[in-house]
Scaffold this active site. Structure first.
Site, short mmCIF file in Angstrom:
data_model
loop_
_atom_site.label_atom_id
_atom_site.label_comp_id
_atom_site.label_asym_id
_atom_site.label_seq_id
_atom_site.Cartn_x
_atom_site.Cartn_y
_atom_site.Cartn_z
N ASP A 33 -11.64 0.53 -0.67
CA ASP A 33 -10.49 0.33 -0.79
C ASP A 33 -9.74 0.98 0.39
O ASP A 33 -8.92 2.00 0.41
CB ASP A 33 -9.71 1.36 -2.04
CG ASP A 33 -8.54 0.92 -2.54
OD1 ASP A 33 -7.67 0.17 -1.86
OD2 ASP A 33 -8.16 1.53 -3.44
N ASN A 65 0.70 -1.35 -0.07
CA ASN A 65 -0.07 -0.12 0.13
C ASN A 65 0.82 1.18 -0.11
O ASN A 65 2.07 1.20 -0.48
CB ASN A 65 -1.23 0.05 1.02
CG ASN A 65 -2.23 0.65 0.42
OD1 ASN A 65 -2.46 2.00 0.66
ND2 ASN A 65 -3.27 -0.17 0.23
N ARG A 66 0.24 2.20 0.48
CA ARG A 66 0.92 3.90 0.11
C ARG A 66 1.85 4.19 0.98
O ARG A 66 1.31 4.04 2.36
CB ARG A 66 -0.35 4.59 -0.17
CG ARG A 66 -1.09 4.35 -1.53
CD ARG A 66 -2.33 5.32 -1.80
NE ARG A 66 -2.74 4.90 -3.05
CZ ARG A 66 -3.65 3.93 -3.20
NH1 ARG A 66 -4.13 3.06 -2.27
NH2 ARG A 66 -4.10 3.60 -4.53
N GLU A 122 -5.76 -7.99 1.42
CA GLU A 122 -4.25 -7.86 1.71
C GLU A 122 -3.81 -7.64 2.99
O GLU A 122 -4.23 -6.70 3.74
CB GLU A 122 -3.71 -6.69 0.86
CG GLU A 122 -3.94 -6.94 -0.60
CD GLU A 122 -4.09 -5.69 -1.27
OE1 GLU A 122 -3.13 -4.82 -1.29
OE2 GLU A 122 -5.33 -5.05 -1.63
N GLN A 132 -6.34 -4.77 4.15
CA GLN A 132 -7.02 -4.25 3.19
C GLN A 132 -7.99 -4.80 2.29
O GLN A 132 -7.64 -5.90 1.71
CB GLN A 132 -5.84 -3.52 2.10
CG GLN A 132 -6.05 -2.63 1.07
CD GLN A 132 -6.15 -1.25 1.47
OE1 GLN A 132 -5.22 -0.83 2.92
NE2 GLN A 132 -6.66 -0.23 0.61
N HIS A 164 -0.97 -10.14 -3.17
CA HIS A 164 -2.16 -9.27 -4.12
C HIS A 164 -2.96 -10.11 -4.93
O HIS A 164 -3.21 -9.61 -6.15
CB HIS A 164 -1.27 -8.12 -4.62
CG HIS A 164 -2.05 -6.88 -4.71
ND1 HIS A 164 -3.28 -6.83 -5.58
CD2 HIS A 164 -2.21 -5.59 -4.31
CE1 HIS A 164 -4.04 -5.56 -5.49
NE2 HIS A 164 -3.13 -4.89 -4.74
N SER A 165 -3.33 -11.25 -4.59
CA SER A 165 -4.26 -12.04 -5.40
C SER A 165 -5.36 -11.51 -5.57
O SER A 165 -6.14 -10.90 -4.53
CB SER A 165 -4.28 -13.47 -5.00
OG SER A 165 -3.22 -14.18 -5.20
N TYR A 166 -6.09 -11.50 -6.81
CA TYR A 166 -7.46 -11.00 -6.97
C TYR A 166 -8.37 -12.17 -6.98
O TYR A 166 -8.03 -12.96 -7.93
CB TYR A 166 -7.61 -10.05 -8.33
CG TYR A 166 -7.02 -8.88 -8.35
CD1 TYR A 166 -5.79 -8.54 -8.33
CD2 TYR A 166 -8.04 -7.90 -8.68
CE1 TYR A 166 -5.31 -7.32 -8.24
CE2 TYR A 166 -7.41 -6.42 -8.95
CZ TYR A 166 -6.25 -6.31 -8.56
OH TYR A 166 -5.59 -4.94 -8.77
N HIS A 170 2.86 0.34 -3.28
CA HIS A 170 3.21 -1.40 -3.40
C HIS A 170 4.67 -1.46 -3.76
O HIS A 170 4.99 -2.02 -4.54
CB HIS A 170 2.44 -1.64 -4.55
CG HIS A 170 0.83 -2.03 -3.87
ND1 HIS A 170 0.57 -2.28 -2.65
CD2 HIS A 170 -0.11 -1.91 -4.79
CE1 HIS A 170 -0.65 -2.42 -2.48
NE2 HIS A 170 -1.18 -2.28 -3.80
C1 BGC Z 1 -4.74 -0.54 -3.50
C2 BGC Z 1 -5.49 0.00 -4.44
C3 BGC Z 1 -4.84 -0.18 -5.80
C4 BGC Z 1 -4.59 -1.57 -6.14
C5 BGC Z 1 -3.84 -1.90 -7.28
C6 BGC Z 1 -4.55 -2.25 -3.68
O1 BGC Z 1 -3.89 -2.69 -2.76
O2 BGC Z 1 -5.31 -0.36 -2.26
O3 BGC Z 1 -5.60 1.41 -4.28
O4 BGC Z 1 -5.49 0.53 -6.81
O5 BGC Z 1 -4.05 -2.00 -5.12
O6 BGC Z 1 -4.36 -2.93 -8.03
#
Ligand code: BGC
Length: 389
Positions: free
Chosen positions: A285, A113-114, A350, A322, A213-215, A139
Site C-alpha cells: 500500500d 491518498n493521505r 492509482e 500507488q 480508484h478502480s479495484y 482521498h
Molecule cells: C490507500 C489505502 C486505502 C484504500 C482505500 C488506497 O488508495 O492507499 O491505504 O485503504 O485506498 O480503499
C-alpha cells in the site's frame, strides 16, 4: 478549466440515450458499433437521480459508469480466447455504493491518498482538513469526489465513446481553499484502451491530486485472490511510510527490498515478507516513484494474470503510482452477483503525485494556483498474452 476542449467535446456530442436494464457482463468479442445508453441507477438520499451509462466499443469492451462519484461499476476485458469478462469490483446497485464503499471504481479528489494530520500550510496560512483515516486525511475527506453527483455528458467520436464529468467543489469543502472547477473525461477507444483526462482550475491556491480508484481482478471472477497476478512497475524507488501510512519524505531504492517490481514478479512473492514497510502497509500500500518523472505519457505499470492471459498496462503523465493490494478487504463486503470480496481479491494502481506532498516540499508540487490549469492523463490498456505486448 479548459473551456475550449469542453466545447470541442460538447460540439461533437452524439448522444444516443435509451433505457437499459440488463446487466450482462460476459460476452465474446466485438463486431458491434460504438454506443452509449443511459438509465436511472437509483435515488440519492436528497432525491436526485444518479444515472448509469453503458459504453460499448466495437472491440467488445463494455464499461458501466455512474455519475455518482464517477464510479465505474463494470468494465469488461478479453481473455486470451477473446471472452470479455468484468474485471472490476463493485456493487449491483446504487445502494451498495451509498452504504459502504472502499472507493470501488471512483474518482478521487481533491487529493488522492493521505495528507498527514489533515493539515498543511500554504502561502502563510494553515489549513485544517476533514480527517477520515485515524488522524489523517484520506482521498479528499469525509465527502470526497467519490461521493458527489457529477454533471455527465456522454459523447461519441467515431468509434470512440466517452463521458465528460464536471463538478465544482466550493471554497472550504472538506477544508480546502478555493472554488475548484473539475472536469474528468473517460474515453474508450476500440483498441481496448480507456483514457482518463483530469482538468481543474481554481480561484485560490489549493492542493489537487486527482486519480481513479478502480479495484481490478484480471482473472475476471472478482472474488479470487490477486496474489498470482504478476506485476511490473517502472520504478527504481518508492516512498517509505510511517505507521500511519504517511511518507517519511525519503525516496528509497527498491533494489534488494520486497518493493522491487522492476521485472515482472508475482504479487505473492514478497507481500508477506518480514519487513517493516510491509508491516506498516499490511502488504503493499505504497507509492512508487516512476523512473521517468516527466510529464510525458510513459508506461508506469503492467499487470499480468496467467490463467486468463489478461494484461493491463497503465500509462500516465503522473510522477507516481500507488499499488494497493486490497489488504483492507476482509470478506465482509458482498458485491456484484453475490461475490464476496475476500482479503486481497482486488488491486488498485492509482496514478498520482506522492502522498502528503503539501507537507513535503522535497516532493513534486501539487499546488494549483489561480490562472493555471491542472491537466493530467492516464490510460488503462488491455492486452492478452496471445498478442505480445
Ligand atoms: C490507500 C489505502 C486505502 C484504500 C482505500 C488506497 O488508495 O492507499 O491505504 O485503504 O485506498 O480503499
Amino acid at each position: 478549466m479548459r473551456r475550449s476542449s469542453l466545447f470541442l467535446i460538447l460540439s461533437v456530442l452524439l448522444m444516443s440515450c435509451s433505457a437499459t436494464s440488463d446487466n450482462a457482463s460476459n460476452s465474446s468479442a466485438g463486431g458491434g458499433e460504438a454506443a452509449i445508453t443511459s438509465s436511472i441507477f437509483g435515488s440519492m438520499p436528497d432525491g436526485r437521480d444518479a444515472m448509469l451509462f453503458r459504453l460499448t466499443s466495437p472491440s467488445g469492451m463494455m464499461m458501466e459508469v455512474t455519475n455518482y462519484g464517477g464510479i465505474i461499476t463494470r468494465w469488461t476485458a478479453p481473455n486470451r480466447d477473446g471472452t470479455y469478462d468484468d474485471v472490476v469490483l463493485g456493487y449491483d446497485n446504487l445502494d451498495g455504493y451509498l452504504k459502504e464503499n472502499p472507493y470501488f471504481g471512483a474518482i478521487i479528489g481533491r487529493y488522492g491518498n493521505r495528507i498527514g494530520a489533515g493539515r498543511f500550510e500554504l502561502d502563510g496560512e494553515t489549513y485544517t482538513l476533514a480527517t477520515n483515516n485515524d488522524a489523517n486525511h484520506l482521498h479528499g475527506g469525509i465527502v470526497g469526489f467519490d461521493k458527489v453527483l457529477w454533471g455527465a455528458e456522454p459523447f461519441t467520436e467515431g468509434e470512440t465513446v466517452g463521458i465528460v464529468f464536471t463538478y465544482t467543489s466550493p471554497n472550504g469543502e472538506e477544508g480546502y481553499p478555493g472554488n475548484l472547477s473539475v472536469m474528468v473525461t473517460y474515453r474508450m477507444s476500440p483498441d481496448n484502451k480507456v483514457e482518463f483526462t483530469y482538468e481543474a482550475m481554481t480561484d485560490k491556491a489549493t492542493p489537487v491530486n486527482l486519480t481513479q480508484h478502480s479495484y481490478f481482478n484480471l482473472a475476471g471472477t472478482s472474488s479470487d485472490s490477486i496474489l498470482d497476478h504478476e506485476l511490473m512497475i517502472m520504478a527504481d524507488h518508492f516512498t517509505p511510510i510511517d505507521s500511519g501510512l504517511i511518507p517519511t519524505g525519503v525516496l528509497q531504492p527498491v533494489v534488494g527490498t520486497p518493493f522491487d517490481f522492476t521485472t515482472a514478479t508475482a504479487i505473492s512473492s514478497h507481500i508477506d515478507a518480514d519487513d517493516e514497510q510491509i508491516a506498516f502497509g499490511l502488504g503493499y500500500d505504497h507509492n512508487w516513484v516512476l523512473r521517468d518523472g516527466s510529464e510525458e505519457m510513459k508506461l508506469a505499470a503492467r499487470m499480468y494474470e496467467p490463467t486468463s492471459g489478461r494484461i493491463m498496462e497503465v500509462h500516465t503523465q503522473e510522477p507516481g503510482i500507488q499499488f494497493y493490494a486490497g489488504n483492507f478487504l476482509d470478506g465482509t463486503i458482498t458485491g456484484k452477483s453475490g461475490a464476496v470480496y475476500e482479503y486481497r481479491s482486488g488491486f488498485c494502481l492509482e496514478t498520482q503525485h506522492f502522498p502528503d506532498s503539501p507537507n513535503k516540499p522535497e516532493f513534486p508540487t501539487t499546488i494549483l494556483r489561480p490562472g493555471e490549469t491542472y491537466s493530467t492523463m492516464t490510460t488503462f490498456s488491455f492486452l492478452t498474452d496471445g498478442m505480445g505486448s
